[in-house]
Design an enzyme around this catalytic site. Sequence first.
Site, PDB file in Angstrom:
ATOM      1  NE  ARG A 133      -2.061  -1.290   3.508  1.00  0.00           N
ATOM      2  CZ  ARG A 133      -2.528  -1.623   4.783  1.00  0.00           C
ATOM      3  NH1 ARG A 133      -4.085  -1.455   4.865  1.00  0.00           N
ATOM      4  NH2 ARG A 133      -1.565  -1.878   5.664  1.00  0.00           N
ATOM      5  CE  LYS A 187       9.146 -14.824 -18.391  1.00  0.00           C
ATOM      6  NZ  LYS A 187      10.452 -15.424 -18.075  1.00  0.00           N
TER       7      LYS A 187
HETATM    8  N1  PXG Z   1      10.522 -21.450 -18.128  1.00  0.00           N
HETATM    9  C1  PXG Z   1      10.858 -20.647 -17.372  1.00  0.00           C
HETATM   10  C2  PXG Z   1      11.088 -20.714 -15.941  1.00  0.00           C
HETATM   11  C3  PXG Z   1      11.394 -19.233 -17.792  1.00  0.00           C
HETATM   12  O1  PXG Z   1      11.592 -18.370 -17.296  1.00  0.00           O
HETATM   13  C4  PXG Z   1      10.534 -20.296 -20.044  1.00  0.00           C
HETATM   14  C5  PXG Z   1      10.356 -21.530 -19.559  1.00  0.00           C
HETATM   15  C6  PXG Z   1      10.263 -20.260 -21.589  1.00  0.00           C
HETATM   16  O2  PXG Z   1       9.102 -19.524 -21.840  1.00  0.00           O
HETATM   17  P1  PXG Z   1       8.692 -18.730 -23.227  1.00  0.00           P
HETATM   18  O3  PXG Z   1       7.693 -18.050 -23.049  1.00  0.00           O
HETATM   19  O4  PXG Z   1      10.164 -17.745 -23.202  1.00  0.00           O
HETATM   20  O5  PXG Z   1       8.911 -19.626 -24.222  1.00  0.00           O
HETATM   21  C7  PXG Z   1      11.040 -19.389 -19.409  1.00  0.00           C
HETATM   22  C8  PXG Z   1      11.378 -18.037 -20.119  1.00  0.00           C
HETATM   23  C9  PXG Z   1      16.335 -15.353 -21.126  1.00  0.00           C
HETATM   24  C10 PXG Z   1      15.531 -15.646 -20.061  1.00  0.00           C
HETATM   25  O6  PXG Z   1      16.957 -14.598 -21.172  1.00  0.00           O
HETATM   26  C11 PXG Z   1      14.193 -16.263 -20.225  1.00  0.00           C
HETATM   27  C12 PXG Z   1      13.419 -16.314 -19.246  1.00  0.00           C
HETATM   28  C13 PXG Z   1      13.656 -15.905 -18.001  1.00  0.00           C
HETATM   29  C14 PXG Z   1      14.739 -15.440 -17.688  1.00  0.00           C
HETATM   30  C15 PXG Z   1      15.758 -15.153 -18.913  1.00  0.00           C
HETATM   31  O7  PXG Z   1      16.662 -16.441 -21.763  1.00  0.00           O
HETATM   32  N2  PXG Z   1      12.011 -16.949 -19.404  1.00  0.00           N
END
Ligand code: PXG
Length: 295
Positions: free
Chosen positions: A105, A151
């Site tokens: 808040r 996320k």
């Molecule tokens: N699982 C997790 C835990 C993620 O963070 C994916 C799967 C794949 O999701 P997408 O929507 O991208 O197909 C992610 C993707 C990077 C980076 O720079 C990517 C993610 C998080 C942090 C860094 O590669 N997320």
Amino acid sequence: MAKEIYVNGKFYPPEQAKVSVFDHGYLYGDGVFEGIRAYGGRVFKLDEHVNRLYRSADFLLLPIPVSKAAMAEAVLETCRRSGIRDGYIRVVVSRGEGDLGLDPRKCPVATVVIIADDISIYPEELYRQGLRAATAATRRNSRDALPPQVKSLNYLNNILAKLEANRMGLPEMIMRSPEGYVVEGTSDNLFIVVGGRLVTPPVYLGALAGITRAVVMDLADEMGIPVGEEPFGIFELYSADECFLTGTAAEVIPLVEVDERKIAGGAPGPITMRLIEAFRKRTAATGAAIYPEED
Ligand code: PXG
């Protein structure tokens, strides 16, 4: 390169783009983010990423001060101002500036940051040879604590797994649920191929509802390859016919070794290779135009 960074509706050169040390994103990891790709002047799956961002924020009861349409437009404008045609876009929404206490808040407005930058990707030979990985000792967060579908800016369990990868000299780690089901990589979803069928762990086990994962499921459908979302363990992973990871940064990449055991003889399989090709065609042909006058 990132030339102008969006911070709360205004654009700043990178060295002047700043967020308060009192922002609860910094103090508590209280916020959400997205990683998005641009290919050939188009932002791939922009609406899907924006929708996931708002779903994650909704779970945290974090109101985003701009509409989804305005957010999508801000992403495109950030790409334009950085001259991006192919690149990586990071959208971060944090709780905003407050005091040192936990109480949200005290943070009247969320902070919104958008950066459009170059992307560092795996070398092309890894797409032909495949990755090596190991199962991480660090488990995915319990869905009863912080549901992994959110996320959020708290990526500590993924980072702990990445530190394990670094210690072992590996590019990726396979993470399991607290119960021991195989779930995903540190920033990628995971698929196995068994008897000509694709299987990926269900989201309720703790996998992120990956955008690339959804595209691959769609491509497999079009190719007449059956796909299932089913829980499986280390036995099914070790004995899979093929295995690959999917993610915005990695795209579709074969996984050929886990825990020093070869999967599918240690080489990328035929279904994986077909999906890599189909995915590349899809990213080259679709997306929201950054420079609409070119269309
Ligand atoms: N699982 C997790 C835990 C993620 O963070 C994916 C799967 C794949 O999701 P997408 O929507 O991208 O197909 C992610 C993707 C990077 C980076 O720079 C990517 C993610 C998080 C942090 C860094 O590669 N997320």
